[in-house]
Design an enzyme around this catalytic site. Sequence first.
Site, PDB file in Angstrom:
ATOM      1  N   ASP A 228      22.433 -34.436   3.645  1.00 26.72           N
ATOM      2  CA  ASP A 228      22.237 -34.780   2.376  1.00 26.72           C
ATOM      3  C   ASP A 228      23.276 -34.367   1.303  1.00 26.72           C
ATOM      4  O   ASP A 228      23.571 -35.337   0.603  1.00 26.72           O
ATOM      5  CB  ASP A 228      20.792 -34.249   1.933  1.00 26.72           C
ATOM      6  CG  ASP A 228      20.325 -34.843   0.724  1.00 26.72           C
ATOM      7  OD1 ASP A 228      20.654 -35.937   0.357  1.00 26.72           O
ATOM      8  OD2 ASP A 228      19.664 -33.969  -0.034  1.00 26.72           O
ATOM      9  N   HIS A 233      28.482 -35.339  -1.408  1.00 24.81           N
ATOM     10  CA  HIS A 233      28.825 -34.404  -2.700  1.00 24.81           C
ATOM     11  C   HIS A 233      29.614 -33.400  -2.417  1.00 24.81           C
ATOM     12  O   HIS A 233      30.815 -33.056  -3.107  1.00 24.81           O
ATOM     13  CB  HIS A 233      27.518 -33.840  -3.433  1.00 24.81           C
ATOM     14  CG  HIS A 233      26.469 -35.094  -3.823  1.00 24.81           C
ATOM     15  ND1 HIS A 233      26.788 -36.317  -3.780  1.00 24.81           N
ATOM     16  CD2 HIS A 233      25.137 -35.283  -3.479  1.00 24.81           C
ATOM     17  CE1 HIS A 233      25.747 -37.148  -3.969  1.00 24.81           C
ATOM     18  NE2 HIS A 233      24.743 -36.258  -3.797  1.00 24.81           N
TER      19      HIS A 233
HETATM   20  C1  BG6 Z   1      21.079 -36.547  -3.858  1.00 29.05           C
HETATM   21  C2  BG6 Z   1      20.412 -35.941  -2.686  1.00 29.05           C
HETATM   22  O1  BG6 Z   1      22.248 -37.392  -3.155  1.00 29.05           O
HETATM   23  O2  BG6 Z   1      21.512 -35.830  -4.748  1.00 29.05           O
HETATM   24  C3  BG6 Z   1      19.379 -35.322  -3.541  1.00 29.05           C
HETATM   25  O3  BG6 Z   1      19.775 -36.922  -1.928  1.00 29.05           O
HETATM   26  C4  BG6 Z   1      19.703 -34.255  -4.429  1.00 29.05           C
HETATM   27  O4  BG6 Z   1      18.788 -34.370  -2.506  1.00 29.05           O
HETATM   28  C5  BG6 Z   1      20.493 -34.934  -5.551  1.00 29.05           C
HETATM   29  O5  BG6 Z   1      18.710 -33.601  -5.101  1.00 29.05           O
HETATM   30  C6  BG6 Z   1      21.321 -34.113  -6.456  1.00 29.05           C
HETATM   31  O6  BG6 Z   1      21.872 -34.921  -7.458  1.00 29.05           O
HETATM   32  P1  BG6 Z   1      21.895 -34.458  -8.845  1.00 29.05           P
HETATM   33  O7  BG6 Z   1      22.611 -35.312  -9.741  1.00 29.05           O
HETATM   34  O8  BG6 Z   1      20.539 -34.137  -9.637  1.00 29.05           O
HETATM   35  O9  BG6 Z   1      22.626 -33.011  -8.942  1.00 29.05           O
END
Ligand code: BG6
Length: 481
Positions: A228, A233
Site C-alpha cells: 500500500d 509513495h
Molecule cells: C494511500 C493509501 O495511497 O495513501 C492509504 O492507500 C494512506 O492507506 C494514504 O492512508 C495516505 O495518503 P496521505 O495523502 O493522507 O498521506
Amino acid sequence: NPVGEFTFVLHGAGGDLAKRKIIPALAQLASVGYFSPGARLIFAQREALSPAQALAEVDAFLARTGNDAARATLPALAPLLSTCSVRLGEATAKAALDAAIAQGPHPVVHYAALPSSRFKDLIACLPEERSAQRLRLVLEKPLGFNARESADIEAAAAAKFNEDQIFRIDHYLGKQAVQNLLALRLGNRIFEPLLTREHVASVQITVAEDLGVEDRAGFYEHAGALRDMVQSHMLQLLAIVAMEPPVSLEANSLRDEKLKVLRSLKVPQVLSTPEIITGQYADGYVKGQPVPGYLNEPGVQAHSCTETYVAFRTEVQTWRWAGVPFLLRTGKRMPRRFAEIVIQFRDVPKPLYEPVGGHWSGNQLVIHLQPDDKLELKLLAKTPGERLRLKPVSLDLDFFNTWRIPVRDAYERLITDILRGRLSLFLRRDEVQTQWEFVDRILSDLKQHGLGPVPYTSGTYGPSAATAMALRTGALWSEDG
Ligand code: BG6
C-alpha cells in the site's frame, strides 16, 4: 486559464476514493472556473443514478466525513455532469459506456478509480486508440498486487494505447511539498554538492499516520503496508531524494533518473541482523482516545498476518550513494500524522568545540512534507558567554507563511496535469514494475522464513526492534516530526 473541452469519465464514482478525493478535487476546479463550458463529466458506476442522486450521495458522504468545504463546491459540478450505469465485466458494459460518451468532446479521459482487479475489464470496454488527443487512461495505485498482475494489466493497456496516454497515479507526486523537494534539489546550488556519500551519514524517510485501517479492510487485508505505501509513495520519495539531476524536467528525463535509483536498491536482508521489521497495531490510545487493535477491526481475519507497519534499511548502490543507509518507515496508528525526510550529515572531521550534552548531533536537513510544508536546516551555533560550547539551532522555512497562498490538494494538481497532458508527475510502466519487483522480493523472503508482523501498541512509533535496526546503522529515528 480554463482548460479546453474534454470528456472526463470517472469510473468507480460511487467508491470511497472518488467521494473522498477525486470528486472534491473536480468540484474545487469547477468552482474556480477551471473547466470551459463545453467540458463534460460522467460518473460511471454500477448503480443507475441520476446526476442529482449521485451528487446527493457524494454530499451525504462529505457531510459524514466533515468535509464542509468540499460540500460547498459540489453544486459547481451540476452543469457538467451526466451519469451512466456500467457493469464492468458484463456483456452490456461496452455499449453502455459508448452510449454515454457518444458525441462528447475529445480527449476522453477514463479515470479508473477502481480496484485494480477491474482494470482489465475496463480496458476491454475501451476502443484501441493511439492518440493522447483522443483518449487518456488514468490508473490508480496499487496497480495490481504484485509484479505479475501489474505486468498483465500493463500488457492489456499497451495492446490498445501508447505509453504517453497512460497516467499512473501516485498522489504523493501531486503534493506541493514533493514538488518543493524537487525544486530544492534542482533549483539551488548549495544542497546538491552535499548530497553524496562523502557528506551524508544517513537518509531517513517517514510517513506516519494516526488513522487505522478505517473501513478499508477488504482492500488492506490483501495489501498491507508494503504494497500500500512502500511500493509506491515511499519508493517514489526515495527516488526523488536520491536521483541524479535530470537533463530536463520533461517527463521521461525525470523518470529515467528515478528508474536508475529504483533499479539500484539493495533488498533488505530478513535474517541474522534483520534490515526489515514489520509490525501490526494492537489496542492502544491515539490522541488520548482508545482505539482497537488491527485484529479487532471490522472485516479483518482473526489471525491476520497483514503488516500495518514496516521499517527497513536499504542502500542506493550507485557511485553517489553506495554505503549510505536509507532508512524508511511507515505505519498506521502512530501517535500523529506526519511525513518527513531527514538527511543526516556526517560530523565535522575534527570537532574543535565542546558539545552541549556531550554528543554531536551534527547537521540535518529536514524536509517536512506534511502536515506542515517546511524546510529545516539544523546547525550548531555557539552559545552566548565565554565558553566555546555549541548547541543545535534551526533555520526554518515555512512555505505556507512564505507564499500565503492556500496549498492545492494533490488530486487537483494531478487532474489539471492529466487534462493538459503533462506526464511528469505520473509513473512510467518500468518504474511501477521495478517497484513491484523490489516489494515482491521482500514479501517472498519474509514468507519463506515465516516472518510475520510484530505487534505494537497503537499510539507508539512501532516495534522496538525497528529502533534497534536503525541504531545498528548508527541512526536514531526522528520522532519529533
Ligand atoms: C494511500 C493509501 O495511497 O495513501 C492509504 O492507500 C494512506 O492507506 C494514504 O492512508 C495516505 O495518503 P496521505 O495523502 O493522507 O498521506
